[in-house]
Design a protein around this motif. Structure first.
Motif, PDB file in Angstrom:
ATOM      1  N   ALA A  55       0.691  -1.158  -0.357  1.00  0.00           N
ATOM      2  CA  ALA A  55       0.011   0.182   0.197  1.00  0.00           C
ATOM      3  C   ALA A  55       0.579   1.555   0.129  1.00  0.00           C
ATOM      4  O   ALA A  55       0.863   2.087  -0.435  1.00  0.00           O
ATOM      5  CB  ALA A  55      -0.878  -0.045   1.298  1.00  0.00           C
ATOM      6  N   GLY A  56       2.010   1.306   0.941  1.00  0.00           N
ATOM      7  CA  GLY A  56       2.725   2.288   0.942  1.00  0.00           C
ATOM      8  C   GLY A  56       3.692   2.761  -0.715  1.00  0.00           C
ATOM      9  O   GLY A  56       4.117   3.891  -0.707  1.00  0.00           O
ATOM     10  N   THR A  57       3.582   1.805  -1.417  1.00  0.00           N
ATOM     11  CA  THR A  57       3.964   1.638  -2.566  1.00  0.00           C
ATOM     12  C   THR A  57       3.280   2.271  -3.542  1.00  0.00           C
ATOM     13  O   THR A  57       3.582   3.123  -4.310  1.00  0.00           O
ATOM     14  CB  THR A  57       5.118   0.457  -3.188  1.00  0.00           C
ATOM     15  N   LEU A  58       1.394   1.211  -3.381  1.00  0.00           N
ATOM     16  CA  LEU A  58       1.363   1.559  -4.872  1.00  0.00           C
ATOM     17  C   LEU A  58       0.432   3.360  -5.149  1.00  0.00           C
ATOM     18  O   LEU A  58      -0.074   3.770  -5.837  1.00  0.00           O
ATOM     19  CB  LEU A  58      -0.014   0.743  -4.798  1.00  0.00           C
ATOM     20  N   ILE A  59       0.098   3.179  -3.586  1.00  0.00           N
ATOM     21  CA  ILE A  59      -0.957   4.228  -3.584  1.00  0.00           C
ATOM     22  C   ILE A  59      -0.074   5.684  -4.414  1.00  0.00           C
ATOM     23  O   ILE A  59      -0.893   6.387  -4.651  1.00  0.00           O
ATOM     24  CB  ILE A  59      -1.271   4.936  -1.565  1.00  0.00           C
ATOM     25  N   PRO A  60       0.793   5.788  -3.775  1.00  0.00           N
ATOM     26  CA  PRO A  60       1.450   7.161  -4.118  1.00  0.00           C
ATOM     27  C   PRO A  60       2.134   7.096  -5.633  1.00  0.00           C
ATOM     28  O   PRO A  60       1.242   7.951  -6.337  1.00  0.00           O
ATOM     29  CB  PRO A  60       2.887   7.569  -3.288  1.00  0.00           C
ATOM     30  N   LEU A  61       2.298   6.369  -6.018  1.00  0.00           N
ATOM     31  CA  LEU A  61       2.738   5.785  -7.751  1.00  0.00           C
ATOM     32  C   LEU A  61       1.311   6.038  -8.246  1.00  0.00           C
ATOM     33  O   LEU A  61       1.173   6.933  -9.307  1.00  0.00           O
ATOM     34  CB  LEU A  61       3.053   4.059  -7.410  1.00  0.00           C
ATOM     35  N   GLY A  62       0.299   5.408  -7.499  1.00  0.00           N
ATOM     36  CA  GLY A  62      -1.386   5.786  -8.153  1.00  0.00           C
ATOM     37  C   GLY A  62      -1.825   7.201  -8.480  1.00  0.00           C
ATOM     38  O   GLY A  62      -2.180   8.031  -9.488  1.00  0.00           O
ATOM     39  N   LEU A  63      -1.336   7.675  -7.281  1.00  0.00           N
ATOM     40  CA  LEU A  63      -2.018   8.999  -6.992  1.00  0.00           C
ATOM     41  C   LEU A  63      -0.890  10.066  -8.276  1.00  0.00           C
ATOM     42  O   LEU A  63      -1.896  10.715  -8.837  1.00  0.00           O
ATOM     43  CB  LEU A  63      -2.065   9.978  -5.733  1.00  0.00           C
ATOM     44  N   HIS A  64       0.256   9.849  -8.093  1.00  0.00           N
ATOM     45  CA  HIS A  64       1.050  10.527  -9.254  1.00  0.00           C
ATOM     46  C   HIS A  64       0.754  10.762 -10.380  1.00  0.00           C
ATOM     47  O   HIS A  64       0.349  11.219 -10.800  1.00  0.00           O
ATOM     48  CB  HIS A  64       2.335   9.983  -8.670  1.00  0.00           C
ATOM     49  N   ARG A  65      -0.104   9.151 -10.690  1.00  0.00           N
ATOM     50  CA  ARG A  65      -0.183   8.676 -11.980  1.00  0.00           C
ATOM     51  C   ARG A  65      -1.400   9.893 -12.470  1.00  0.00           C
ATOM     52  O   ARG A  65      -1.845   9.985 -13.642  1.00  0.00           O
ATOM     53  CB  ARG A  65      -0.816   7.712 -12.425  1.00  0.00           C
ATOM     54  N   LEU A  66      -2.380  10.152 -11.470  1.00  0.00           N
ATOM     55  CA  LEU A  66      -3.794  10.770 -11.737  1.00  0.00           C
ATOM     56  C   LEU A  66      -3.498  12.366 -11.354  1.00  0.00           C
ATOM     57  O   LEU A  66      -4.742  12.870 -11.524  1.00  0.00           O
ATOM     58  CB  LEU A  66      -4.720   9.872 -10.615  1.00  0.00           C
ATOM     59  N   GLY A  67      -2.090  12.667 -11.342  1.00  0.00           N
ATOM     60  CA  GLY A  67      -1.705  13.406 -11.459  1.00  0.00           C
ATOM     61  C   GLY A  67      -1.990  14.758 -10.075  1.00  0.00           C
ATOM     62  O   GLY A  67      -2.439  15.974  -9.336  1.00  0.00           O
ATOM     63  N   ILE A  68      -2.033  13.890  -9.067  1.00  0.00           N
ATOM     64  CA  ILE A  68      -2.357  14.506  -7.364  1.00  0.00           C
ATOM     65  C   ILE A  68      -0.490  13.974  -6.858  1.00  0.00           C
ATOM     66  O   ILE A  68      -0.238  13.416  -7.102  1.00  0.00           O
ATOM     67  CB  ILE A  68      -3.261  13.566  -6.829  1.00  0.00           C
ATOM     68  N   PRO A  70       1.281  13.240  -4.581  1.00  0.00           N
ATOM     69  CA  PRO A  70       1.640  11.723  -3.596  1.00  0.00           C
ATOM     70  C   PRO A  70       2.045  12.788  -2.265  1.00  0.00           C
ATOM     71  O   PRO A  70       1.543  11.564  -1.295  1.00  0.00           O
ATOM     72  CB  PRO A  70       2.583  11.306  -4.509  1.00  0.00           C
ATOM     73  N   ALA A  71       2.714  13.226  -1.952  1.00  0.00           N
ATOM     74  CA  ALA A  71       3.460  13.933  -0.496  1.00  0.00           C
ATOM     75  C   ALA A  71       2.194  14.466  -0.336  1.00  0.00           C
ATOM     76  O   ALA A  71       1.993  14.414   1.438  1.00  0.00           O
ATOM     77  CB  ALA A  71       4.962  14.793  -0.985  1.00  0.00           C
ATOM     78  N   LEU A  72       1.055  15.321  -0.187  1.00  0.00           N
ATOM     79  CA  LEU A  72       0.573  15.954   0.031  1.00  0.00           C
ATOM     80  C   LEU A  72      -1.019  14.667   0.599  1.00  0.00           C
ATOM     81  O   LEU A  72      -1.631  14.838   1.396  1.00  0.00           O
ATOM     82  CB  LEU A  72       0.197  17.102  -0.602  1.00  0.00           C
ATOM     83  N   ALA A  73      -1.174  13.811  -0.720  1.00  0.00           N
ATOM     84  CA  ALA A  73      -2.360  13.723  -0.899  1.00  0.00           C
ATOM     85  C   ALA A  73      -2.175  11.671   0.166  1.00  0.00           C
ATOM     86  O   ALA A  73      -3.220  11.696  -0.084  1.00  0.00           O
ATOM     87  CB  ALA A  73      -3.119  13.456  -2.284  1.00  0.00           C
ATOM     88  N   SER A  74      -1.089  11.339   0.133  1.00  0.00           N
ATOM     89  CA  SER A  74      -1.272   9.619   0.214  1.00  0.00           C
ATOM     90  C   SER A  74      -1.445   9.410   1.644  1.00  0.00           C
ATOM     91  O   SER A  74      -1.688   8.773   1.703  1.00  0.00           O
ATOM     92  CB  SER A  74       0.412   9.097  -0.342  1.00  0.00           C
ATOM     93  N   SER A  75      -0.949  10.230   2.161  1.00  0.00           N
ATOM     94  CA  SER A  75      -0.650  10.406   3.938  1.00  0.00           C
ATOM     95  C   SER A  75      -2.472   9.605   4.825  1.00  0.00           C
ATOM     96  O   SER A  75      -2.144   8.504   5.748  1.00  0.00           O
ATOM     97  CB  SER A  75       0.109  11.489   4.449  1.00  0.00           C
ATOM     98  N   ILE A  76      -3.080  10.087   4.263  1.00  0.00           N
ATOM     99  CA  ILE A  76      -4.499   9.855   4.828  1.00  0.00           C
ATOM    100  C   ILE A  76      -4.959   8.520   4.144  1.00  0.00           C
ATOM    101  O   ILE A  76      -5.307   7.588   5.092  1.00  0.00           O
ATOM    102  CB  ILE A  76      -5.703  10.947   3.794  1.00  0.00           C
ATOM    103  N   PHE A  77      -4.334   7.899   2.976  1.00  0.00           N
ATOM    104  CA  PHE A  77      -4.658   6.896   2.665  1.00  0.00           C
ATOM    105  C   PHE A  77      -3.431   5.756   3.015  1.00  0.00           C
ATOM    106  O   PHE A  77      -4.453   4.766   3.777  1.00  0.00           O
ATOM    107  CB  PHE A  77      -3.960   6.489   0.701  1.00  0.00           C
TER     108      PHE A  77
END
Length: 99
Positions: A55-68, A70-77
């Motif tokens: 999860a710690g790997t895939l969530i930031p990669l997925g967010l980056h792919r969506l243009g978000i 990851p440093a700001l958005a992945s912590s909650i997920f």
């Protein structure tokens, strides 16, 4: 000459800076052994499944792919995923030891 793309002068400079004595044969042997260990590590399969690491790997990669960002958005997920898995592990352990 070169040792896996690194000039031996650079290797000699590092050895001199560390103030140790190593022969060229020793450096070659160590680098060959290190290359074998790295190759073995890179080609080996994970022996266990680590949901938090996945999860710690895939969530930031997925967010980056969506243009978000990851440093700001992945912590909650990441926090939610880790908490959920931790809760279920806790329940599993409680069931195992209490029942």
């Amino acid at each position: 000459s070169y040792l896996k793309g690194v000039s031996t002068r650079k290797v000699e400079a590092v050895i001199a800076e560390l103030d140790i004595e190593l022969s060229h044969t020793t450096v070659s042997t160590l680098s060959r052994e290190l290359d074998e260990l790295i190759t073995e590590f890179r080609t080996s399969k994970l022996r266990r499944y680590y949901p938090s690491g996945t999860a710690g790997t895939l969530i930031p990669l997925g967010l980056h792919r969506l243009g978000i960002d990851p440093a700001l958005a992945s912590s909650i997920f990441l926090t939610t995923t880790t908490d959920v898995f931790g809760f279920f592990i806790f329940l599993f352990l409680a069931q195992t030891f209490l029942l």
